[in-house]
Design a protein around this motif. Structure first.
Motif, PDB file in Angstrom:
ATOM      1  N   ARG A  85       0.809  -1.211   0.000  1.00 41.29           N
ATOM      2  CA  ARG A  85       0.000   0.000   0.000  1.00 41.29           C
ATOM      3  C   ARG A  85       0.852   1.276   0.000  1.00 41.29           C
ATOM      4  N   LEU A  86       2.089   1.148  -0.458  1.00 36.65           N
ATOM      5  CA  LEU A  86       3.028   2.267  -0.384  1.00 36.65           C
ATOM      6  C   LEU A  86       2.561   3.469  -1.206  1.00 36.65           C
ATOM      7  N   ASP A  87       1.883   3.222  -2.332  1.00 32.70           N
ATOM      8  CA  ASP A  87       1.417   4.334  -3.161  1.00 32.70           C
ATOM      9  C   ASP A  87       0.429   5.217  -2.406  1.00 32.70           C
ATOM     10  N   LEU A  88      -0.386   4.621  -1.564  1.00 31.20           N
ATOM     11  CA  LEU A  88      -1.358   5.400  -0.790  1.00 31.20           C
ATOM     12  C   LEU A  88      -0.652   6.311   0.209  1.00 31.20           C
ATOM     13  N   TYR A  89       0.391   5.798   0.844  1.00 29.34           N
ATOM     14  CA  TYR A  89       1.129   6.611   1.812  1.00 29.34           C
ATOM     15  C   TYR A  89       1.897   7.725   1.083  1.00 29.34           C
ATOM     16  N   GLU A  90       2.413   7.393  -0.093  1.00 26.14           N
ATOM     17  CA  GLU A  90       3.131   8.395  -0.885  1.00 26.14           C
ATOM     18  C   GLU A  90       2.194   9.538  -1.276  1.00 26.14           C
ATOM     19  N   ASP A  91       0.991   9.189  -1.677  1.00 34.45           N
ATOM     20  CA  ASP A  91       0.014  10.216  -2.057  1.00 34.45           C
ATOM     21  C   ASP A  91      -0.309  11.126  -0.879  1.00 34.45           C
ATOM     22  N   ALA A  92      -0.490  10.533   0.299  1.00 39.70           N
ATOM     23  CA  ALA A  92      -0.794  11.337   1.487  1.00 39.70           C
ATOM     24  C   ALA A  92       0.373  12.252   1.838  1.00 39.70           C
ATOM     25  N   LEU A  93       1.595  11.721   1.732  1.00 38.20           N
ATOM     26  CA  LEU A  93       2.774  12.532   2.024  1.00 38.20           C
ATOM     27  C   LEU A  93       2.874  13.698   1.046  1.00 38.20           C
ATOM     28  N   HIS A  94       2.621  13.454  -0.226  1.00 40.97           N
ATOM     29  CA  HIS A  94       2.663  14.533  -1.215  1.00 40.97           C
ATOM     30  C   HIS A  94       1.622  15.601  -0.909  1.00 40.97           C
ATOM     31  N   GLN A  95       0.462  15.188  -0.421  1.00 41.33           N
ATOM     32  CA  GLN A  95      -0.574  16.149  -0.055  1.00 41.33           C
ATOM     33  C   GLN A  95      -0.081  17.074   1.057  1.00 41.33           C
ATOM     34  N   LEU A  96       0.610  16.501   2.032  1.00 42.00           N
ATOM     35  CA  LEU A  96       1.154  17.302   3.135  1.00 42.00           C
ATOM     36  C   LEU A  96       2.292  18.193   2.645  1.00 42.00           C
ATOM     37  N   GLN A  97       3.141  17.648   1.784  1.00 42.12           N
ATOM     38  CA  GLN A  97       4.261  18.424   1.250  1.00 42.12           C
ATOM     39  C   GLN A  97       3.769  19.591   0.393  1.00 42.12           C
ATOM     40  N   ASP A  98       2.761  19.337  -0.441  1.00 43.92           N
ATOM     41  CA  ASP A  98       2.226  20.390  -1.310  1.00 43.92           C
ATOM     42  C   ASP A  98       1.609  21.527  -0.510  1.00 43.92           C
ATOM     43  N   ALA A  99       1.155  21.206   0.698  1.00 43.10           N
ATOM     44  CA  ALA A  99       0.570  22.234   1.567  1.00 43.10           C
ATOM     45  C   ALA A  99       1.636  22.952   2.394  1.00 43.10           C
ATOM     46  N   GLY A 100       2.911  22.604   2.188  1.00 49.74           N
ATOM     47  CA  GLY A 100       3.995  23.250   2.922  1.00 49.74           C
ATOM     48  C   GLY A 100       4.064  22.865   4.384  1.00 49.74           C
ATOM     49  N   LEU A 101       3.594  21.663   4.702  1.00 44.75           N
ATOM     50  CA  LEU A 101       3.485  21.244   6.101  1.00 44.75           C
ATOM     51  C   LEU A 101       4.626  20.343   6.561  1.00 44.75           C
ATOM     52  N   THR A 102       5.562  20.028   5.663  1.00 39.54           N
ATOM     53  CA  THR A 102       6.658  19.133   6.035  1.00 39.54           C
ATOM     54  C   THR A 102       8.002  19.800   5.786  1.00 39.54           C
ATOM     55  N   TYR A 103       9.041  19.211   6.362  1.00 37.64           N
ATOM     56  CA  TYR A 103      10.408  19.677   6.097  1.00 37.64           C
ATOM     57  C   TYR A 103      11.386  18.541   6.365  1.00 37.64           C
ATOM     58  N   PRO A 104      12.564  18.593   5.733  1.00 37.60           N
ATOM     59  CA  PRO A 104      13.561  17.546   5.955  1.00 37.60           C
ATOM     60  C   PRO A 104      14.239  17.722   7.311  1.00 37.60           C
ATOM     61  N   CYS A 105      14.513  16.588   7.960  1.00 31.72           N
ATOM     62  CA  CYS A 105      15.163  16.602   9.274  1.00 31.72           C
ATOM     63  C   CYS A 105      16.387  15.699   9.236  1.00 31.72           C
ATOM     64  N   PHE A 106      17.530  16.240   9.689  1.00 31.08           N
ATOM     65  CA  PHE A 106      18.800  15.523   9.638  1.00 31.08           C
ATOM     66  C   PHE A 106      19.265  15.067  11.022  1.00 31.08           C
ATOM     67  N   CYS A 107      18.454  15.237  12.047  1.00 33.13           N
ATOM     68  CA  CYS A 107      18.858  14.880  13.413  1.00 33.13           C
ATOM     69  C   CYS A 107      19.075  13.375  13.529  1.00 33.13           C
ATOM     70  N   THR A 108      20.122  12.986  14.231  1.00 31.15           N
ATOM     71  CA  THR A 108      20.406  11.571  14.439  1.00 31.15           C
ATOM     72  C   THR A 108      19.597  11.057  15.625  1.00 31.15           C
TER      73      THR A 108
END
Length: 319
Positions: A85-108
């Motif tokens: 079901r990875l495509d469904l999760y990818e679609d949801a993530l893109h929806q959040l990204q397109d809304a400017g709600l996510t960012y990359p995190c490099f913390c270990t």
């Protein structure tokens, strides 16, 4: 007057991870989910949560399905496998990204779990936004050295309308969490590319029409994050009912890793599912005694009032 619409049918779910043999606590969780749905004339969906590498064990998934069938905890739909079901999760993530709600995190992991860092109610570190304001140049520079995880922004602490998540748990009552101070920005995808539990379960529960989530109280603290994601993605919020954990006599919660009262041992010891389920129902207060009973026979005894009365964690012994 138009006739009142019938209430939506209850849809519960089992969502085990095949990281090891089910133990007694897993059985208790599945039993409560099954009894709650069946007592309301509802249905059960079986979902195998196998996104993590340690859960990609087909033989363990097959054993888990066999154990559920042996117990008589039959399901009406599934099994579904999250790895399909990875495509469904990818679609949801893109929806959040397109809304400017996510960012990359490099913390270990070491940085996140520093001894001085405060932790949320479920033990995860409260993220303080170290990577929230990185410039595009800095993101590009760090990406060369380390693949980033993806975090979801939560509302600012002074945005009470969105920051505070409230819900009523069927066992533990009214719950309230201020995301900014009690959780912080949380992961929706790990640095190894695996989708985070919070995102996957929200997408799956909505897609499968789940209306009631029954699970251990160790997951109570993750519920506000899931409700927040549901709001952002325009998905319905199911009813939540968390149940007490089963503990070993020395105070540890039962664990697949420790093989505490796993179903292999329990099947050998009790011999029949009726004997095991009757003993478990008596130990946890679902039934008045430990008389052997099938799952179907336990439906008439099940009550959320009883679960609420026994909502403290329950110590069980192998004797």
């Amino acid at each position: 007057m138009p006739p009142a619409s019938a209430p939506a049918p209850v849809v519960g779910r089992f969502a085990p991870s095949p990281s090891g043999r089910m133990h007694l606590g897993n059985v208790f969780s599945c039993l409560c989910a099954w009894l709650s749905a069946r007592s309301q004339g509802g249905r059960i969906v079986l979902r195998i949560e196998d996104l993590d590498d340690r859960c990609k064990r087909p033989e363990l998934a097959a054993q888990l399905i066999d154990d559920l069938a042996w117990l008589g905890l039959e399901w009406d739909e599934g099994p579904y496998y999250q790895h399909d079901r990875l495509d469904l999760y990818e679609d949801a993530l893109h929806q959040l990204q397109d809304a400017g709600l996510t960012y990359p995190c490099f913390c270990t992991r070491a940085e996140l779990h520093a001894a001085s860092a405060p932790h949320a109610s479920d033990g995860t570190p409260i993220y303080r936004g170290a990577c929230r304001g990185l410039s595009a140049e800095e993101v590009a520079r760090r990406s060369i050295l380390r693949a980033p995880a993806t975090r979801l922004r939560v509302p600012a602490v002074d945005d009470l309308a969105d920051d505070v998540i409230e819900f009523v748990d069927r066992t533990y009552g009214a719950q309230c969490e201020a995301l900014a101070t009690e959780c912080g920005d949380f992961l929706v995808r790990r640095s190894d590319g695996v989708f985070a539990y919070q995102l996957a379960v929200v997408v799956d529960d909505a897609a499968m029409g789940v209306t009631e989530v029954v699970r251990g109280c160790d997951l109570l603290g993750s519920t506000p994050r899931q409700i927040y994601l549901q709001h952002l993605l325009g998905l319905p919020t199911p009813h939540y009912a968390h149940i007490p954990l089963l503990m070993s006599p020395d105070g540890r919660r039962l664990s697949k890793r420790d093989r505490d009262l796993d179903l292999g041992e329990l099947r050998t010891r009790f011999g029949t599912p009726k004997a095991l389920l009757g003993w478990l129902a008596g130990q946890t207060g679902i039934a008045p005694d430990t008389t052997p009973r099938t799952a179907e026979q336990l439906v008439e005894h099940f009550s959320w009032d009883v679960i609420r009365k026994h909502r403290e964690n329950i110590t069980v012994t192998a004797e």
